[in-house]
Design an enzyme around this catalytic site. Structure first.
Site, PDB file in Angstrom:
ATOM      1  N   SER A   1       0.752  -1.197  -0.025  1.00 43.28           N
ATOM      2  CA  SER A   1      -0.022   0.043  -0.179  1.00 43.28           C
ATOM      3  C   SER A   1       0.828   1.184   0.136  1.00 43.28           C
ATOM      4  O   SER A   1       1.590   1.328   1.059  1.00 43.28           O
ATOM      5  CB  SER A   1      -0.900  -0.097   1.332  1.00 43.28           C
ATOM      6  OG  SER A   1      -1.338   1.278   1.440  1.00 43.28           O
TER       7      SER A   1
ATOM      8  N   HIS B   1      -1.198  -1.531  -4.417  1.00 42.11           N
ATOM      9  CA  HIS B   1      -2.364  -1.160  -3.705  1.00 42.11           C
ATOM     10  C   HIS B   1      -2.608   0.300  -3.619  1.00 42.11           C
ATOM     11  O   HIS B   1      -2.009   1.042  -2.800  1.00 42.11           O
ATOM     12  CB  HIS B   1      -2.504  -1.799  -2.196  1.00 42.11           C
ATOM     13  CG  HIS B   1      -3.622  -1.940  -1.501  1.00 42.11           C
ATOM     14  ND1 HIS B   1      -4.708  -2.892  -1.657  1.00 42.11           N
ATOM     15  CD2 HIS B   1      -4.316  -1.118  -0.550  1.00 42.11           C
ATOM     16  CE1 HIS B   1      -5.808  -2.611  -0.995  1.00 42.11           C
ATOM     17  NE2 HIS B   1      -5.469  -1.654   0.002  1.00 42.11           N
TER      18      HIS B   1
ATOM     19  N   ASP C   1      -4.793   2.901  -2.054  1.00 41.48           N
ATOM     20  CA  ASP C   1      -6.152   3.206  -1.150  1.00 41.48           C
ATOM     21  C   ASP C   1      -6.660   4.613  -1.325  1.00 41.48           C
ATOM     22  O   ASP C   1      -6.108   5.790  -0.980  1.00 41.48           O
ATOM     23  CB  ASP C   1      -5.368   3.399   0.351  1.00 41.48           C
ATOM     24  CG  ASP C   1      -5.045   1.930   0.843  1.00 41.48           C
ATOM     25  OD1 ASP C   1      -6.009   1.178   0.813  1.00 41.48           O
ATOM     26  OD2 ASP C   1      -3.856   1.609   1.404  1.00 41.48           O
TER      27      ASP C   1
ATOM     28  N   MET D   1      -9.388   7.376  -0.204  1.00 36.52           N
ATOM     29  CA  MET D   1     -10.265   7.448   0.780  1.00 36.52           C
ATOM     30  C   MET D   1     -11.172   8.895   0.330  1.00 36.52           C
ATOM     31  O   MET D   1     -10.235   9.923  -0.047  1.00 36.52           O
ATOM     32  CB  MET D   1      -9.430   7.476   2.086  1.00 36.52           C
ATOM     33  CG  MET D   1      -8.718   6.383   2.616  1.00 36.52           C
ATOM     34  SD  MET D   1      -7.924   6.550   4.291  1.00 36.52           S
ATOM     35  CE  MET D   1      -6.867   4.860   4.169  1.00 36.52           C
TER      36      MET D   1
ATOM     37  N   HIS E   1      -8.315   0.077  -3.997  1.00 38.21           N
ATOM     38  CA  HIS E   1      -9.323  -0.169  -3.004  1.00 38.21           C
ATOM     39  C   HIS E   1      -9.987   1.314  -2.501  1.00 38.21           C
ATOM     40  O   HIS E   1      -9.564   2.105  -1.997  1.00 38.21           O
ATOM     41  CB  HIS E   1      -8.539  -0.559  -1.455  1.00 38.21           C
ATOM     42  CG  HIS E   1      -9.058  -0.692  -0.461  1.00 38.21           C
ATOM     43  ND1 HIS E   1      -8.442  -0.711   0.859  1.00 38.21           N
ATOM     44  CD2 HIS E   1     -10.615  -1.013  -0.093  1.00 38.21           C
ATOM     45  CE1 HIS E   1      -9.498  -1.072   1.799  1.00 38.21           C
ATOM     46  NE2 HIS E   1     -10.576  -0.940   1.283  1.00 38.21           N
TER      47      HIS E   1
ATOM     48  N   MET F   1     -12.450   3.396  -0.685  1.00 42.70           N
ATOM     49  CA  MET F   1     -13.014   3.705   0.688  1.00 42.70           C
ATOM     50  C   MET F   1     -13.804   4.572   0.729  1.00 42.70           C
ATOM     51  O   MET F   1     -13.603   5.832   1.038  1.00 42.70           O
ATOM     52  CB  MET F   1     -12.086   3.513   1.831  1.00 42.70           C
ATOM     53  CG  MET F   1     -11.493   2.300   2.226  1.00 42.70           C
ATOM     54  SD  MET F   1      -9.860   2.360   3.057  1.00 42.70           S
ATOM     55  CE  MET F   1      -8.717   2.510   1.639  1.00 42.70           C
TER      56      MET F   1
ATOM     57  N   MET G   1     -11.200  -6.517   5.785  1.00 38.51           N
ATOM     58  CA  MET G   1     -10.291  -5.598   6.430  1.00 38.51           C
ATOM     59  C   MET G   1      -9.970  -6.411   7.849  1.00 38.51           C
ATOM     60  O   MET G   1     -10.763  -6.712   8.546  1.00 38.51           O
ATOM     61  CB  MET G   1     -11.058  -4.410   6.657  1.00 38.51           C
ATOM     62  CG  MET G   1     -11.309  -3.693   5.555  1.00 38.51           C
ATOM     63  SD  MET G   1      -9.615  -2.939   4.681  1.00 38.51           S
ATOM     64  CE  MET G   1      -8.729  -2.092   5.804  1.00 38.51           C
TER      65      MET G   1
ATOM     66  N   GLY H   1      -0.735   1.423   9.490  1.00 38.95           N
ATOM     67  CA  GLY H   1      -0.191   1.638  10.757  1.00 38.95           C
ATOM     68  C   GLY H   1      -0.860   1.379  11.995  1.00 38.95           C
ATOM     69  O   GLY H   1      -0.483   1.181  12.981  1.00 38.95           O
TER      70      GLY H   1
ATOM     71  N   ASP I   1      -6.078  -7.129   4.754  1.00 45.20           N
ATOM     72  CA  ASP I   1      -5.779  -5.561   4.569  1.00 45.20           C
ATOM     73  C   ASP I   1      -5.623  -5.022   6.030  1.00 45.20           C
ATOM     74  O   ASP I   1      -6.904  -4.828   6.641  1.00 45.20           O
ATOM     75  CB  ASP I   1      -6.529  -4.690   3.584  1.00 45.20           C
ATOM     76  CG  ASP I   1      -5.967  -3.460   3.398  1.00 45.20           C
ATOM     77  OD1 ASP I   1      -4.904  -3.110   3.921  1.00 45.20           O
ATOM     78  OD2 ASP I   1      -6.527  -2.672   2.758  1.00 45.20           O
TER      79      ASP I   1
HETATM   80  C1  DX5 Z   1      -6.328   0.964   5.585  1.00 45.84           C
HETATM   81  C2  DX5 Z   1      -5.860   0.620   4.248  1.00 45.84           C
HETATM   82  C3  DX5 Z   1      -4.608  -0.259   4.385  1.00 45.84           C
HETATM   83  C4  DX5 Z   1      -3.307   0.275   4.813  1.00 45.84           C
HETATM   84  C5  DX5 Z   1      -2.784  -0.935   5.197  1.00 45.84           C
HETATM   85  O1  DX5 Z   1      -7.586   1.865   5.488  1.00 45.84           O
HETATM   86  O2  DX5 Z   1      -6.982   0.237   3.490  1.00 45.84           O
HETATM   87  O3  DX5 Z   1      -4.376  -0.711   2.914  1.00 45.84           O
HETATM   88  O4  DX5 Z   1      -2.971   1.405   4.125  1.00 45.84           O
HETATM   89  O5  DX5 Z   1      -1.482  -0.328   6.073  1.00 45.84           O
HETATM   90  P1  DX5 Z   1      -0.790  -1.263   7.302  1.00 45.84           P
HETATM   91  O6  DX5 Z   1      -0.368  -2.486   6.388  1.00 45.84           O
HETATM   92  O7  DX5 Z   1       0.477  -0.210   7.486  1.00 45.84           O
HETATM   93  O8  DX5 Z   1      -1.908  -1.445   8.264  1.00 45.84           O
HETATM   94 ZN    ZN Z   2      -6.576  -0.822   1.473  1.00 40.18          ZN
END
Ligand code: DX5
Ligand code: ZN
Length: 215
Positions: A6, A31, A33, A35, A64, A66, A135, A143, A171
């Site tokens: 990611s 990946h 993300d 948002m 992904h 969100m 998830m 993190g 994830d």
């Molecule tokens: C969270 C994201 C993840 C995240 C993963 O909302 O969908 O993809 O970036 O990061 P780590 O591996 O650090 O949890």
């Molecule tokens: Zn993600």
């Protein structure tokens, strides 16, 4: 186990450096993300940034979303031709329609579930999709700490899927400490942010995750 780093956990001011560093023989997907500041509190990037990533790498993209209104957002990513477009089941009442729309584009359809959403919610969709993005943290930030009940959810989902060609991607909070258990419980792809972007050698981090998964 395939790994999908990611980039949210990388240096967003110097993403080209990260992309140039990634060995396509090691890194299976990238990946993204997305948002919207509504479905989740944070706001990241959108289709224009994604298009620039696409132009800068040969590695298949794993989008992904969100976002609150996937019906409006999903088509913005068709031109990108990613390996997968994943939307959240909590964000729509029209999962089957959306899945068909994605697949008509020759793109793999993924559906994601927050940790609090019963996996049974996916039952009607299993013949319409290619991937489940389970998830293992609440979406919104990288993190975070892995939620332990994800193993049982994974096993339940694996049993529901039976022999359908649906891959499970996990994830959130994935690292060398838990990836073997995730592989055993039936995950085929692991998203990893922090675990991939820590230190300076991303390819080695991915190789370490794959080695740990095989234990
Ligand atoms: C969270 C994201 C993840 C995240 C993963 O909302 O969908 O993809 O970036 O990061 P780590 O591996 O650090 O949890
Ligand atoms: Zn993600």
């Amino acid at each position: 186990m395939k790994i999908s780093p990611s980039i949210l956990a990388g240096d967003l001011t110097n993403i080209r450096h990260s992309l140039d560093q990634m060995d396509p023989a090691v890194v299976d997907f990238i990946h993204l993300d997305i948002m919207d500041g509504h479905f989740v509190p944070a706001l990241t990037f959108g289709e224009r940034y994604a298009a620039q990533i696409k132009a800068a790498t040969a590695i298949p993209l794993d989008v992904h979303l969100m976002v609150s209104r996937p019906e409006i957002e999903v088509p913005k990513y068709f031109a990108l031709q990613p390996a997968y477009i994943t939307f959240h089941i909590e964000a729509t009442h029209f999962g089957i329609r959306l899945a068909r729309l994605i697949r008509e584009q020759g793109i793999g359809c993924g559906v994601s579930l927050n940790p609090g959403t019963p996996v049974e919610r996916l039952e009607p969709l299993l013949d319409e999709i290619d991937l489940v993005l389970l998830m293992s943290v609440e979406p919104g930030f990288y993190g975070q700490k892995f939620i332990e009940s994800s193993y049982q959810r994974l096993q339940k989902l694996r049993a529901m899927i039976q022999d359908r060609p649906v891959v499970i991607e996990v994830d959130g909070g994935v690292g060398t400490d838990n990836i073997a258990d995730l592989a055993r419980a039936g995950a085929g792809i692991a998203v990893a942010g922090s675990a991939c972007f820590k230190g300076t050698d991303l390819n080695q981090n991915v190789l370490d995750l794959k080695a740990a998964a095989a234990l």
